[in-house]
Design a protein around this motif. Structure first.
Motif, short mmCIF file in Angstrom:
data_model
loop_
_atom_site.label_atom_id
_atom_site.label_comp_id
_atom_site.label_asym_id
_atom_site.label_seq_id
_atom_site.Cartn_x
_atom_site.Cartn_y
_atom_site.Cartn_z
N HIS A 9 45.16 -22.30 30.18
CA HIS A 9 45.97 -21.78 29.09
C HIS A 9 47.37 -22.37 29.17
O HIS A 9 47.90 -22.60 30.25
N ASP A 208 47.20 -21.66 18.58
CA ASP A 208 47.99 -20.71 17.78
C ASP A 208 49.42 -21.22 17.71
O ASP A 208 50.17 -21.12 18.68
N THR A 211 52.77 -17.70 17.85
CA THR A 211 52.15 -16.62 18.61
C THR A 211 52.83 -15.27 18.46
O THR A 211 52.23 -14.24 18.79
N THR A 216 47.19 -12.93 19.52
CA THR A 216 46.08 -13.87 19.57
C THR A 216 45.89 -14.44 20.97
O THR A 216 44.75 -14.54 21.44
N PRO A 217 46.96 -14.86 21.68
CA PRO A 217 46.74 -15.30 23.07
C PRO A 217 46.05 -14.25 23.93
O PRO A 217 45.13 -14.58 24.69
N CYS A 220 42.37 -14.12 22.98
CA CYS A 220 41.64 -15.29 23.46
C CYS A 220 41.28 -15.15 24.93
O CYS A 220 40.15 -15.43 25.35
N ILE A 227 43.53 -20.58 25.32
CA ILE A 227 44.59 -20.49 24.32
C ILE A 227 45.68 -21.53 24.58
O ILE A 227 46.11 -21.73 25.72
#
Length: 252
Positions: A9, A208, A211, A216-217, A220, A227
């Protein structure tokens, strides 16, 4: 400049209208899904003579809200970030963009210009009101996520009308908005989860570019996607990275 890297990530503080931000966060990788929640097409409030309107009564607008002088300016902004982001999407990848009613047309125009000629449909978020002293609640179409691709959808999708998905929920079913700064465009997990499940698989990269507070992170990581994220404002970039770290601790 803030940066977070762990277990594949990667999140940075950066400007998503600049390609260098995507170069930093993506490197040589490509995303299967771009799931973007950019500033909405909100226009500057002016009086007939052109001077700025005062804030509505005593209401102070949130610092994370961006306003544009007109739709042309919003369209230019949309083209800059979508063009930069699209360079890092797989050929058969999906571009999914949250927007309001006014932003739908300029986003669709830019998507077509950039070669995303297949429109899958809209994912519709119907927001429930917070009516009290009654068992009934009112629902209204709050926001939509428009879905595009460069390659044709599978035959079963192509031979039918564009998909219409919907989800009915309150603003923050999981009560995490307040925990992570009360961002004005906060998305609850149950609003993001159907899009991740429909358009990505475990282990695939999701990009994304906006953010915010990190909804969303977090989703994920929770759903075992990789992410890659960008956020312009220092405060919210820091919030996203703290949220990612907190979610990763749960998985180890």
């Amino acid at each position: 400049m803030q940066e977070f890297k762990q277990a594949g990530h990667h999140h940075i503080q950066g400007d998503s209208t600049q390609k260098i931000s995507f170069e930093r966060v993506m490197g040589n990788d490509q995303a299967k899904l771009i799931l973007a929640d950019p500033p909405y097409c909100l226009l500057t409030r002016r009086r007939k003579k052109g001077d700025l309107r005062d804030p509505r009564r005593a209401k102070i607008e949130h610092e994370a809200v961006t306003r544009f002088e007109n739709i042309k300016e919003y369209r230019h902004f949309t083209h800059k970030w979508m063009e930069a982001a699209s360079s890092y999407l797989e050929d058969d990848g999906i571009f999914c963009i949250w927007t309001n009613l006014l932003g739908k047309e300029p986003i669709a125009q830019v998507a077509e210009e950039l070669g995303f000629k297949y429109f899958w449909g809209e994912f519709i978020w119907v927001k429930l009101s917070s009516e009290k002293q009654t068992n009934e609640k009112l629902g209204r179409i709050y926001e939509v996520a428009m879905v595009f691709s460069k390659k044709a959808p599978p035959v079963q999708d192509l031979n039918s009308a564009p998909d219409a998905w919907s989800l009915v929920s309150s603003y923050d079913d999981f009560k995490k908005g307040d925990d992570w700064g009360s961002h004005p465009n906060h998305k609850s997990f149950n609003v993001i989860e159907p899009l991740l499940r429909r358009f990505s698989k475990v282990g695939e990269i999701v990009l994304d570019p906006f953010t915010g507070s990190g909804s969303t992170p977090e989703a994920c990581i929770r759903m075992k996607r990789i992410i890659r994220g960008i956020e312009l404002r220092d405060e919210w970039a820091n919030m996203s990275q703290k949220r990612m770290a907190a979610e990763l601790r749960k998985t180890t």
